[in-house]
Design a protein around this motif. Sequence first.
Motif, PDB file in Angstrom:
ATOM      1  N   LYS A  38       1.009  -1.319  -0.392  1.00 44.66           N
ATOM      2  CA  LYS A  38       0.008   0.077  -0.072  1.00 44.66           C
ATOM      3  C   LYS A  38       1.058   1.246  -0.324  1.00 44.66           C
ATOM      4  O   LYS A  38       0.531   2.047  -0.650  1.00 44.66           O
ATOM      5  N   LYS A  39       2.025   1.207   0.173  1.00 47.64           N
ATOM      6  CA  LYS A  39       3.054   2.114   0.395  1.00 47.64           C
ATOM      7  C   LYS A  39       3.894   2.484  -0.676  1.00 47.64           C
ATOM      8  O   LYS A  39       4.382   1.164  -0.611  1.00 47.64           O
ATOM      9  N   PRO A  40       4.002   2.340  -1.526  1.00 45.92           N
ATOM     10  CA  PRO A  40       4.700   2.702  -2.392  1.00 45.92           C
ATOM     11  C   PRO A  40       6.868   3.661  -2.430  1.00 45.92           C
ATOM     12  O   PRO A  40       6.534   3.711  -1.275  1.00 45.92           O
ATOM     13  N   ASN A  41       7.026   2.991  -3.239  1.00 47.79           N
ATOM     14  CA  ASN A  41       8.740   3.614  -3.606  1.00 47.79           C
ATOM     15  C   ASN A  41       8.983   3.391  -1.709  1.00 47.79           C
ATOM     16  O   ASN A  41       9.842   4.613  -1.484  1.00 47.79           O
ATOM     17  N   GLN A  42       9.071   2.928  -1.071  1.00 51.80           N
ATOM     18  CA  GLN A  42       9.696   2.501   0.281  1.00 51.80           C
ATOM     19  C   GLN A  42      10.630   1.601   0.470  1.00 51.80           C
ATOM     20  O   GLN A  42      10.878   0.680  -0.873  1.00 51.80           O
ATOM     21  N   ARG A  43      11.336   1.211   1.096  1.00 50.40           N
ATOM     22  CA  ARG A  43      12.265   0.040   0.987  1.00 50.40           C
ATOM     23  C   ARG A  43      11.904  -0.580   2.843  1.00 50.40           C
ATOM     24  O   ARG A  43      11.612  -0.370   3.948  1.00 50.40           O
ATOM     25  N   ARG A  60       7.412  -3.306  -7.765  1.00 48.94           N
ATOM     26  CA  ARG A  60       8.942  -2.814  -8.300  1.00 48.94           C
ATOM     27  C   ARG A  60       8.907  -1.772  -8.022  1.00 48.94           C
ATOM     28  O   ARG A  60      10.247  -1.410  -7.888  1.00 48.94           O
ATOM     29  N   ASP A  61       8.315  -0.643  -7.237  1.00 50.63           N
ATOM     30  CA  ASP A  61       9.337   0.571  -7.148  1.00 50.63           C
ATOM     31  C   ASP A  61       9.630   0.805  -5.250  1.00 50.63           C
ATOM     32  O   ASP A  61       9.693   1.039  -4.614  1.00 50.63           O
ATOM     33  N   ILE A  62       9.367  -0.598  -4.638  1.00 52.49           N
ATOM     34  CA  ILE A  62       9.951  -1.248  -3.440  1.00 52.49           C
ATOM     35  C   ILE A  62      10.944  -2.050  -3.831  1.00 52.49           C
ATOM     36  O   ILE A  62      11.210  -2.823  -4.383  1.00 52.49           O
ATOM     37  N   LYS A  63      11.540  -1.310  -2.756  1.00 46.57           N
ATOM     38  CA  LYS A  63      13.143  -1.701  -2.685  1.00 46.57           C
ATOM     39  C   LYS A  63      13.101  -2.767  -1.519  1.00 46.57           C
ATOM     40  O   LYS A  63      12.724  -2.790   0.266  1.00 46.57           O
ATOM     41  N   VAL A  64      13.684  -3.843  -1.923  1.00 44.13           N
ATOM     42  CA  VAL A  64      13.750  -5.397  -1.037  1.00 44.13           C
ATOM     43  C   VAL A  64      14.887  -5.633  -0.399  1.00 44.13           C
ATOM     44  O   VAL A  64      15.412  -6.468  -1.329  1.00 44.13           O
ATOM     45  N   VAL A  65      14.890  -6.073   0.610  1.00 38.23           N
ATOM     46  CA  VAL A  65      16.428  -7.121   0.967  1.00 38.23           C
ATOM     47  C   VAL A  65      15.844  -7.504   1.798  1.00 38.23           C
ATOM     48  O   VAL A  65      15.246  -7.500   2.626  1.00 38.23           O
ATOM     49  N   GLY A  66      16.809  -9.318   2.372  1.00 40.92           N
ATOM     50  CA  GLY A  66      15.944 -10.034   2.924  1.00 40.92           C
ATOM     51  C   GLY A  66      17.221 -10.783   3.015  1.00 40.92           C
ATOM     52  O   GLY A  66      18.441 -11.252   3.293  1.00 40.92           O
ATOM     53  N   ILE A  67      17.000 -11.111   4.155  1.00 40.00           N
ATOM     54  CA  ILE A  67      17.976 -11.870   5.407  1.00 40.00           C
ATOM     55  C   ILE A  67      17.817 -13.727   6.014  1.00 40.00           C
ATOM     56  O   ILE A  67      16.180 -13.770   5.852  1.00 40.00           O
ATOM     57  N   ASP A  68      18.488 -14.456   5.964  1.00 43.43           N
ATOM     58  CA  ASP A  68      18.385 -15.865   6.364  1.00 43.43           C
ATOM     59  C   ASP A  68      19.396 -16.023   6.923  1.00 43.43           C
ATOM     60  O   ASP A  68      20.131 -16.247   6.520  1.00 43.43           O
ATOM     61  N   GLU A  83      15.924 -15.961 -11.837  1.00 44.45           N
ATOM     62  CA  GLU A  83      14.840 -16.523 -12.958  1.00 44.45           C
ATOM     63  C   GLU A  83      13.725 -15.272 -14.065  1.00 44.45           C
ATOM     64  O   GLU A  83      13.696 -15.022 -14.645  1.00 44.45           O
ATOM     65  N   GLU A  84      13.165 -14.232 -12.251  1.00 47.30           N
ATOM     66  CA  GLU A  84      12.358 -13.996 -12.618  1.00 47.30           C
ATOM     67  C   GLU A  84      13.180 -12.329 -12.779  1.00 47.30           C
ATOM     68  O   GLU A  84      11.784 -11.253 -13.279  1.00 47.30           O
ATOM     69  N   GLY A  85      14.157 -12.177 -12.917  1.00 41.67           N
ATOM     70  CA  GLY A  85      14.411 -11.185 -13.211  1.00 41.67           C
ATOM     71  C   GLY A  85      13.662  -9.632 -12.365  1.00 41.67           C
ATOM     72  O   GLY A  85      13.323  -8.282 -12.694  1.00 41.67           O
ATOM     73  N   LEU A  86      13.745  -9.725 -11.168  1.00 42.49           N
ATOM     74  CA  LEU A  86      13.546  -9.353  -9.806  1.00 42.49           C
ATOM     75  C   LEU A  86      14.634  -7.817  -9.090  1.00 42.49           C
ATOM     76  O   LEU A  86      14.935  -8.341  -8.289  1.00 42.49           O
TER      77      LEU A  86
END
Length: 237
Positions: A38-43, A60-68, A83-86
């Motif tokens: 719901k919130k665009p352009n966020q991290r 796609r305007d949301i920047k995502v960092v993933g950790i595991d 594969e999905e060009g994310l």
Amino acid sequence: MDLASIRRAYKRYAGMYDVVFGAVMNPGRKLAVHTANKKPNQRVLEVGVGTGLALPLYRRDIKVVGIDVSPEMLTRAREKVAEEGLSNIEQLLEMDAENLTFSDASFDTVIAMYVASVVPHPRRLMEEMCRVCKPEGDIIIVNHFTSVGGPLRAVEFLINPLSKTLGWRPEFELRPLLDGAGIEVKAIRPAYPTPMFKVIHCRNAPARAARPQAVGQAYAGMDGAVLARADGRRSRG
Ligand SMILES: C[S@@+](CC[C@H](N)C(=O)[O-])C[C@H]1O[C@@H](n2cnc3c(N)ncnc32)[C@H](O)[C@@H]1O
């Protein structure tokens, strides 16, 4: 639960994870990411990103960092991104969610999907999620919480001793996770058609020093889960 047994369990799961835990847990992922979207352009920080099943769901305007903590799960996630060009997935890092290396207030939203009942110290996870989330940012948790009764409750009880092998705790209470965390619960939604999974949408405290100590009244909308009370007895929300 400890990190070594978690890594062992998810090393075993990695190859078949998407088949076994993909579709059945997707409603929760979709509802959680829909909330974040719901919130665009966020991290966004996704803790316990696993094989990255939720990554294609972010706008796609949301920047995502993933950790595991599981290198094998992260390998699958990296394959998906390629594969999905994310291109909005900034980084996928091997990191302990209970000891995040990010600075305070680094993210607008922090999400944990099916992770809270896996980590060794769920309260420590919450503290870290709150710390790296901006003041008044969104904290979104998806999980199964202990059922009130019925056959599912019996199954949870019976298989709970197998937590280390399973890689998650079948018995897991919501209230001890959130009480005193100083965050405001905005909504608790069942992830239909799998209502045993709940999406908890919280707002981080305005400022760390000013966090309130109780969020008790915020549980009112939660169906079908047992809440542990401070006195150790159980009550419905
Ligand atoms: C049930 S899977 C959920 C994965 C993904 N969020 C999903 O929706 O499919 C739990 C994930 O949490 C990770 N995990 C468990 N403990 C962790 C910790 N302390 N720090 C980071 N990740 C952890 C596991 O390696 C695993 O990938």
